[in-house]
Design an enzyme around this catalytic site. Structure first.
Site, PDB file in Angstrom:
ATOM      1  N   TYR A  12       0.818  -1.288   0.045  1.00  0.00           N
ATOM      2  CA  TYR A  12       0.012  -0.037   0.027  1.00  0.00           C
ATOM      3  C   TYR A  12       0.893   1.372   0.242  1.00  0.00           C
ATOM      4  O   TYR A  12       1.936   1.353   0.459  1.00  0.00           O
ATOM      5  CB  TYR A  12      -0.656   0.017   1.233  1.00  0.00           C
ATOM      6  CG  TYR A  12      -1.869  -1.072   1.302  1.00  0.00           C
ATOM      7  CD1 TYR A  12      -3.255  -0.454   0.628  1.00  0.00           C
ATOM      8  CD2 TYR A  12      -1.977  -2.127   1.987  1.00  0.00           C
ATOM      9  CE1 TYR A  12      -4.323  -1.526   0.618  1.00  0.00           C
ATOM     10  CE2 TYR A  12      -2.974  -2.954   1.848  1.00  0.00           C
ATOM     11  CZ  TYR A  12      -4.363  -2.713   1.241  1.00  0.00           C
ATOM     12  OH  TYR A  12      -5.092  -3.526   1.381  1.00  0.00           O
ATOM     13  N   TYR A  63      -0.618 -10.325   0.437  1.00  0.00           N
ATOM     14  CA  TYR A  63       0.504  -9.758   1.173  1.00  0.00           C
ATOM     15  C   TYR A  63       0.487 -10.244   2.729  1.00  0.00           C
ATOM     16  O   TYR A  63      -0.454 -10.675   3.102  1.00  0.00           O
ATOM     17  CB  TYR A  63       0.770  -8.101   1.153  1.00  0.00           C
ATOM     18  CG  TYR A  63      -0.801  -7.527   1.893  1.00  0.00           C
ATOM     19  CD1 TYR A  63      -0.930  -7.319   3.346  1.00  0.00           C
ATOM     20  CD2 TYR A  63      -1.546  -6.973   0.708  1.00  0.00           C
ATOM     21  CE1 TYR A  63      -1.908  -6.719   3.727  1.00  0.00           C
ATOM     22  CE2 TYR A  63      -2.734  -6.550   1.261  1.00  0.00           C
ATOM     23  CZ  TYR A  63      -3.051  -6.274   2.732  1.00  0.00           C
ATOM     24  OH  TYR A  63      -4.208  -5.909   2.960  1.00  0.00           O
ATOM     25  N   ARG A  70      -2.874 -11.915   3.406  1.00  0.00           N
ATOM     26  CA  ARG A  70      -4.084 -11.604   2.944  1.00  0.00           C
ATOM     27  C   ARG A  70      -4.429 -12.116   1.385  1.00  0.00           C
ATOM     28  O   ARG A  70      -3.609 -11.810   0.490  1.00  0.00           O
ATOM     29  CB  ARG A  70      -4.411 -10.118   3.027  1.00  0.00           C
ATOM     30  CG  ARG A  70      -4.386  -9.408   4.212  1.00  0.00           C
ATOM     31  CD  ARG A  70      -5.650  -9.528   4.984  1.00  0.00           C
ATOM     32  NE  ARG A  70      -6.773  -9.911   4.765  1.00  0.00           N
ATOM     33  CZ  ARG A  70      -7.677  -9.254   4.051  1.00  0.00           C
ATOM     34  NH1 ARG A  70      -7.789  -7.969   4.317  1.00  0.00           N
ATOM     35  NH2 ARG A  70      -8.900  -9.795   3.860  1.00  0.00           N
ATOM     36  N   HIS A  98      -7.205  -8.423  -2.663  1.00  0.00           N
ATOM     37  CA  HIS A  98      -8.749  -8.033  -2.606  1.00  0.00           C
ATOM     38  C   HIS A  98      -8.403  -6.414  -2.804  1.00  0.00           C
ATOM     39  O   HIS A  98      -7.475  -5.681  -2.718  1.00  0.00           O
ATOM     40  CB  HIS A  98      -9.050  -8.079  -1.132  1.00  0.00           C
ATOM     41  CG  HIS A  98      -8.098  -7.625   0.195  1.00  0.00           C
ATOM     42  ND1 HIS A  98      -6.771  -7.822   0.136  1.00  0.00           N
ATOM     43  CD2 HIS A  98      -8.172  -6.289   0.614  1.00  0.00           C
ATOM     44  CE1 HIS A  98      -6.318  -6.953   1.146  1.00  0.00           C
ATOM     45  NE2 HIS A  98      -7.110  -5.908   1.306  1.00  0.00           N
ATOM     46  N   HIS A 116     -10.559  -3.024  -1.312  1.00  0.00           N
ATOM     47  CA  HIS A 116     -11.783  -2.496  -0.354  1.00  0.00           C
ATOM     48  C   HIS A 116     -12.704  -1.538  -1.068  1.00  0.00           C
ATOM     49  O   HIS A 116     -12.359  -0.744  -1.893  1.00  0.00           O
ATOM     50  CB  HIS A 116     -10.978  -1.712   0.639  1.00  0.00           C
ATOM     51  CG  HIS A 116      -9.911  -2.447   1.428  1.00  0.00           C
ATOM     52  ND1 HIS A 116      -9.986  -2.973   2.536  1.00  0.00           N
ATOM     53  CD2 HIS A 116      -8.482  -2.752   1.219  1.00  0.00           C
ATOM     54  CE1 HIS A 116      -9.232  -3.318   3.191  1.00  0.00           C
ATOM     55  NE2 HIS A 116      -8.087  -3.155   2.473  1.00  0.00           N
TER      56      HIS A 116
END
Lengths: 246, 204
Positions: free
Chosen positions: A112, A151, A161, A164, A166
């Site tokens: 991120y 990640y 995770r 995905h 959000h």
């Protein structure tokens, strides 16, 4: 633009067995952040039924194109290019017009753009990781992005995770407000993820898995995934001259 | 065989995670150039009617630790008790007041702050008047489904005393968890997710 003919009925009650519970110890962050006392049930009043209008006039042309909305001129984000499209519906199956969708995600390497994310995967200088759009009159939306990477995260010793995206969705009423995540069909990490596992019902998990949609792929550009989102529906307002409609 | 009710299920919620700001307040964390400004940062302008106030505070977890990665949204009536929404059927709200605000907690201090106006009174569907209040929604890492609560005001004692929602709270010792205390033009409203001072949250 408006959000269509305003509906003024109260929303259907939320099915809290379908949603994740607050206290889900395998997802460790929930342990100290979950209320333990019973929620106070509250009938909808105007503050719950109404919500602000989000118009197309607030959007820029590239807001829903994560491949380009942060990239330097002439460049684009790295990764597998995809289109995500679908409808925002309510529980009655009606398209929700004028809904604000905001989405954010990691880059193709699973990192991120956030100073607290210290994963070793590199940042992509051409990828910001955020976008937004507003549904059309039938509740349709589409965005373009790169497929995010999976990640690791500090929950279990080796928890990962699944890939995905959000989604934050704001429909017509404050009680309809929802944040969720979209997963990708076929990802082996989905059933292993403690955040996915906060959901108790397999059918509910399935509702968050976007289906591969080759028919909507753009030749020599992007693959596509279909992801519908359902918001709370409303009881219709009771009209004395139209009892049969209720 | 029974007939189908033909209803869809609401999409299940998932935590907003620690990086909710990337999507909902990107300028706040330094992702600039995508959106001109973050949504919900400003609720008022020079022409907004009513008493200017601010609401600020912190969110605490069950150990008393301040949350520094949360996002809050408020939705409230204008000073006359009307919502700036197409779903408002009782009259026209102040066009210079959005009624909707979104603020992250500060990354270092955990403080949030909304600059707004004191809301007017809004009736329940049955006509009983509620005390002035602000609807509040909280998301963060570790919160699986956004939490709804309300902010009432400490200097509205008479209205609070007859508020039908506050009156429903059986455990009277918990009522103060919904009441912000006035300190000049600011109301302090701290939220406790858990523990002895756990804030009353609502299923709306």
């Amino acid at each position: 633009m408006d959000n269509g003919t305003p509906e003024t009925g109260a929303f259907f009650e939320r099915d809290r067995a379908w949603h994740p519970k607050a206290f889900t110890p395998d997802y460790k962050s929930s342990v100290v952040r979950s209320p333990r006392r019973a929620l106070l049930s509250l009938e909808n009043s105007p503050g719950e039924i109404t919500g602000p209008v989000f118009g197309h006039d607030m959007l820029n042309e590239n807001d829903a194109d994560l491949i380009h909305n942060f990239a330097r001129p002439g460049e684009s984000a790295l990764g597998e290019r995809i289109i995500v499209h679908g409808r925002v519906l309510d529980e009655r199956g009606r398209g929700v017009s004028g809904a604000l969708l905001e989405f954010w995600q990691a880059n193709a390497g699973g990192r991120y753009r956030h100073k607290k994310d210290e994963y070793m995967a590199p940042l992509d200088p051409n990828f910001g990781g955020c976008g937004r759009t507003i549904t059309d009159e039938n509740g349709n939306y589409a965005l373009r992005t790169i497929r995010p990477g999976p990640y690791p995260w500090p929950n279990g010793i080796n928890d990962w995770r699944p890939a995905h995206i959000h989604f934050s969705i704001f429909g017509h009423g404050f009680a309809q407000r929802l944040i969720t995540q979209m997963y990708f069909e076929g990802d082996p990490l989905i059933p292993l993820c403690p955040i996915v596992q906060t959901i108790n019902d397999e059918a509910a998990v399935k509702q968050l898995v976007a289906l591969f949609d080759k028919a909507h792929a753009t030749p020599f550009d992007s693959l596509a995934y279909k992801f519908d989102i359902v918001l709370r529906g409303r009881r219709s307002t009771l009209f004395e001259n139209r009892m049969e409609g209720n | 065989m029974a007939q189908s009710l033909d209803r869809l299920k609401e999409s299940p919620s998932q935590t907003a995670g620690p990086y909710v700001h990337i999507g909902c307040a990107p300028n706040f964390i330094g992702i600039e150039g995508v959106f001109d400004h973050d949504l919900g940062v400003s609720m008022v302008n020079d022409d907004t009617q009513g008493e200017r106030i601010s609401i600020s505070g912190q969110i605490f977890d069950g150990t008393g630790t301040v949350l520094k990665d949360a996002l809050l949204e408020i939705w409230q009536a204008d000073s006359n008790g009307l919502f700036n929404s197409p779903g408002e059927t009782r009259g026209a709200a102040d066009p210079n007041f959005t009624g909707w605000g979104r603020q992250p907690t500060d990354i270092d201090s955990g403080l949030y702050r909304f600059d707004t106006v004191k809301p007017g009174r809004v009736p329940l569907q049955d006509g009983r008047l509620q005390a002035p209040h602000v609807n509040l929604w909280i998301v963060a890492r570790g919160i699986n489904l956004g939490l709804n609560t309300r902010v009432y005001f400490s200097d509205e004692e008479a209205a609070n005393a007859e508020d039908p929602v506050l009156a429903r709270i059986e455990h009277r010792v918990r009522v103060p968890t919904l009441i912000a205390s006035r300190e000049s033009d600011n109301y302090r409203f701290d939220i406790h997710l858990q523990g002895d001072k756990e804030t009353v949250f609502f299923d709306i």
